[in-house]
Enzyme design. Structure first.
Site, PDB file in Angstrom:
ATOM      1  N   GLY A  45       0.810  -1.218   0.000  1.00  0.00           N
ATOM      2  CA  GLY A  45       0.000   0.000   0.000  1.00  0.00           C
ATOM      3  C   GLY A  45       0.834   1.254   0.000  1.00  0.00           C
ATOM      4  N   ASP A  96       3.013  -3.059   8.265  1.00  0.00           N
ATOM      5  CA  ASP A  96       1.995  -2.958   7.226  1.00  0.00           C
ATOM      6  C   ASP A  96       1.008  -1.838   7.555  1.00  0.00           C
ATOM      7  OD1 ASP A  96       0.521  -3.541   4.969  1.00  0.00           O
ATOM      8  OD2 ASP A  96      -0.090  -5.545   5.607  1.00  0.00           O
ATOM      9  N   ASP A  99      -6.662  -0.309   6.458  1.00  0.00           N
ATOM     10  CA  ASP A  99      -7.731   0.556   5.947  1.00  0.00           C
ATOM     11  C   ASP A  99      -8.528   1.185   7.078  1.00  0.00           C
ATOM     12  OD1 ASP A  99      -7.284  -0.070   3.166  1.00  0.00           O
ATOM     13  OD2 ASP A  99      -8.016  -2.059   3.671  1.00  0.00           O
ATOM     14  N   GLY A 110      -6.975  -5.060   3.325  1.00  0.00           N
ATOM     15  CA  GLY A 110      -7.241  -5.723   2.060  1.00  0.00           C
ATOM     16  C   GLY A 110      -7.700  -4.786   0.969  1.00  0.00           C
ATOM     17  N   GLY A 111      -7.645  -3.465   1.264  1.00  0.00           N
ATOM     18  CA  GLY A 111      -7.995  -2.493   0.235  1.00  0.00           C
ATOM     19  C   GLY A 111      -7.127  -2.661  -1.000  1.00  0.00           C
ATOM     20  N   GLU A 118      -0.762 -10.736   3.524  1.00  0.00           N
ATOM     21  CA  GLU A 118      -0.451  -9.845   4.655  1.00  0.00           C
ATOM     22  C   GLU A 118      -0.722 -10.537   5.987  1.00  0.00           C
ATOM     23  OE1 GLU A 118      -1.312  -5.534   2.511  1.00  0.00           O
ATOM     24  OE2 GLU A 118      -2.956  -6.583   3.490  1.00  0.00           O
TER      25      GLU A 118
HETATM   26  C1  5RP Z   1      -3.541  -3.856   1.224  1.00  0.00           C
HETATM   27  C2  5RP Z   1      -3.787  -3.294   2.571  1.00  0.00           C
HETATM   28  C3  5RP Z   1      -3.225  -1.948   2.865  1.00  0.00           C
HETATM   29  O1  5RP Z   1      -2.378  -2.046   3.953  1.00  0.00           O
HETATM   30  C4  5RP Z   1      -4.351  -1.008   3.149  1.00  0.00           C
HETATM   31  O2  5RP Z   1      -5.225  -1.002   2.019  1.00  0.00           O
HETATM   32  C5  5RP Z   1      -3.850   0.410   3.427  1.00  0.00           C
HETATM   33  O3  5RP Z   1      -3.328   0.955   2.262  1.00  0.00           O
HETATM   34  P1  5RP Z   1      -2.761   2.451   2.215  1.00  0.00           P
HETATM   35  O4  5RP Z   1      -1.522   2.487   3.044  1.00  0.00           O
HETATM   36  O5  5RP Z   1      -2.508   2.686   0.749  1.00  0.00           O
HETATM   37  O6  5RP Z   1      -3.848   3.354   2.741  1.00  0.00           O
HETATM   38  O7  5RP Z   1      -4.410  -3.867   3.412  1.00  0.00           O
HETATM   39  O8  5RP Z   1      -4.162  -5.101   1.057  1.00  0.00           O
END
Ligand code: 5RP
Length: 230
Positions: A45, A96, A99, A110-111, A118
């Site tokens: 992300g 990590d 969202d 999981g966005g 993950e």
């Molecule tokens: C990917 C995820 C990301 O960690 C989540 O979507 C956050 O993303 P970002 O840092 O771009 O806001 O879970 O599957």
């Protein structure tokens, strides 16, 4: 218990409240937790993108495992030693994004469609550190909860799930079909158990507070270090 660290201000000492700055500050604080010799799980992300740069700048002798092809490619292009997650049975730390971070420390992830990998990297780590900007903190978790589903029997799995819809996204690197659960969320622990119990659900995007060691929240020009539920 919450620690607050003044990380830095914008030009002329003006407080910077920009979301991208918050992501970067949280990511840079997390990079400081990494020590030479560690095996490091890298999430996916835009917040993790800042982490990759910060880690690369530290030039530590570390071995990394990536949770997505995008993270793998970026990490390698920055000079990090990133390998496949084969022949490595334990990670020292996984870092990590998320969202949503709920009040009790449950996460929705999981966005980016990478939540299965993950979650594996989070569970394999001695320490799982979550990095977020302040807008990810929510009073109550909301749907959709991302899902990765097996293609075999997909319609039967969707029927068993009830209120779930396919996402307009390519299959995961592991061939999983990406979807979202839109039904009632209620108690996240109960929903997590229900989703996990449905055959055909490879993984869902609810991450338990028990997995999380620390949450680093960028807020203005500071980083707040929290434990789940603080
Ligand atoms: C990917 C995820 C990301 O960690 C989540 O979507 C956050 O993303 P970002 O840092 O771009 O806001 O879970 O599957």
């Amino acid at each position: 218990m919450e620690d607050t660290v003044e990380i830095g201000c914008g030009t002329d000492g003006v407080q910077v409240t920009d979301i991208e700055t918050e992501k970067r500050l949280a990511a840079e604080a997390a990079a400081e937790l990494v020590e030479a010799g560690m095996t490091v799980g890298l999430g996916t992300g835009s917040t993790v993108a800042y982490l990759l740069g910060a880690l690369a700048r530290r030039k530590l002798d570390i071995t990394c495992v990536a949770t997505s092809p995008a993270t793998f490619d970026t990490a390698r292009s920055l000079g990090l030693d990133v390998r496949g997650f084969t022949g490595i049975d334990h990670l020292d730390v996984t870092i990590d994004g998320a969202d949503q971070v709920g009040p009790a420390g449950w996460l929705v992830k999981g966005g980016g469609g990478a939540h299965t990998r993950e979650k594996i990297a989070a569970a394999a780590a001695e320490r799982y550190v979550v990095i977020v900007s302040s807008n990810k903190l929510v009073d109550a978790l909301a749907v959709p909860v991302p899902l990765e589903l097996l293609a075999f029997g997909l319609d039967a799995t969707l029927r068993a799930l009830g209120d779930a819809r396919l996402t307009d996204a390519p299959v995961s690197p592991d061939g999983g079909v990406l979807a979202g659960y839109f039904g009632p969320l209620g108690d996240p622990g109960e929903l997590a158990m229900r989703l996990s119990a449905i055959p055909g659900v490879v993984e869902h995007g609810l991450f338990s507070p028990a997995m999380v060691s620390n949450i680093l929240v960028g807020q203005g020009s500071r980083v707040h270090r929290r434990r789940p539920g603080d």
